[in-house]
Design a protein around this motif. Sequence first.
Motif, short mmCIF file in Angstrom:
data_model
loop_
_atom_site.label_atom_id
_atom_site.label_comp_id
_atom_site.label_asym_id
_atom_site.label_seq_id
_atom_site.Cartn_x
_atom_site.Cartn_y
_atom_site.Cartn_z
N GLU A 1 0.82 -1.20 0.00
CA GLU A 1 0.00 0.00 0.00
C GLU A 1 0.87 1.27 0.00
O GLU A 1 0.53 2.26 -0.65
CB GLU A 1 -0.93 0.01 1.21
N VAL A 2 1.97 1.19 0.70
CA VAL A 2 2.90 2.33 0.73
C VAL A 2 3.47 2.57 -0.67
O VAL A 2 3.57 3.71 -1.12
CB VAL A 2 4.04 2.09 1.76
N ASP A 3 3.84 1.49 -1.37
CA ASP A 3 4.41 1.63 -2.71
C ASP A 3 3.42 2.20 -3.71
O ASP A 3 3.80 2.83 -4.69
CB ASP A 3 4.93 0.28 -3.20
N GLN A 4 2.13 2.02 -3.50
CA GLN A 4 1.10 2.53 -4.40
C GLN A 4 0.62 3.93 -4.00
O GLN A 4 -0.14 4.55 -4.73
CB GLN A 4 -0.08 1.57 -4.44
N SER A 5 1.06 4.43 -2.88
CA SER A 5 0.64 5.73 -2.38
C SER A 5 1.23 6.86 -3.22
O SER A 5 2.26 6.72 -3.87
CB SER A 5 1.08 5.88 -0.93
N LEU A 6 0.55 8.01 -3.18
CA LEU A 6 1.08 9.20 -3.86
C LEU A 6 2.36 9.69 -3.21
O LEU A 6 3.14 10.41 -3.84
CB LEU A 6 0.04 10.32 -3.84
N PHE A 7 2.59 9.33 -1.96
CA PHE A 7 3.78 9.79 -1.24
C PHE A 7 4.91 8.78 -1.28
O PHE A 7 5.85 8.87 -0.50
CB PHE A 7 3.42 10.10 0.21
N SER A 8 4.84 7.83 -2.19
CA SER A 8 5.86 6.80 -2.30
C SER A 8 7.07 7.32 -3.07
O SER A 8 6.94 8.11 -4.01
CB SER A 8 5.29 5.58 -3.01
N TYR A 9 8.24 6.83 -2.71
CA TYR A 9 9.46 7.17 -3.45
C TYR A 9 9.36 6.71 -4.90
O TYR A 9 9.99 7.29 -5.79
CB TYR A 9 10.68 6.48 -2.85
N LYS A 10 8.61 5.66 -5.13
CA LYS A 10 8.51 5.06 -6.46
C LYS A 10 7.54 5.80 -7.37
O LYS A 10 7.45 5.50 -8.56
CB LYS A 10 8.09 3.60 -6.34
#
Length: 172
Positions: A56-65
């Motif tokens: 969920e973190v990786d898909q967030s707008l605030f993710s480094y990716k």
Amino acid sequence: MQDYSFMTTEEIFLLQDALKKNKRQITKFMLIGLTLVLIAAFVPQLFLKSRLTQEEVDQSLFSYKNAWFWTWLLTFVLVLIFALIKVTDVRYYTIKKDLTTLQKGQIQVPLETVYQGNNDMQTSFIVKKEGLKKKQRLFYWMRGRLNDFRAGQEVEIVYGRHSRVILSISKV
């Protein structure tokens, strides 16, 4: 038409000192921007990791990716740096141009407004003269606070042609 002449060695050193002060200001603003990037990049990540799964973190707008995250972050920081430069009257490029052309101007005008800026490290003067292209011009005294000048006084200003940094000012 304004007459320009060549600067003396002392005036060149005054402009070089003003350039150093402007360079310090720009460096300070870059460090502020870098600090903001680091804070904006890491704080949301710590918050998200404590509440969401890694997927969920990786898909967030605030993710480094997320490329949009870096786009808005870097855009924000660049705009902030340029806004700080504009607000504090940093004259770096125009002073460099003055040091290249080595031309100074001289005018005799009444002061319209006098104010302190950059934590009282700079005094700015607004003058009004009919012969100038613009009715009002802003001139910068980069060597600290000048308390002896008031609005309405007639002064003679010697300044860098492009930066309008005051090399000398005297009451008439």
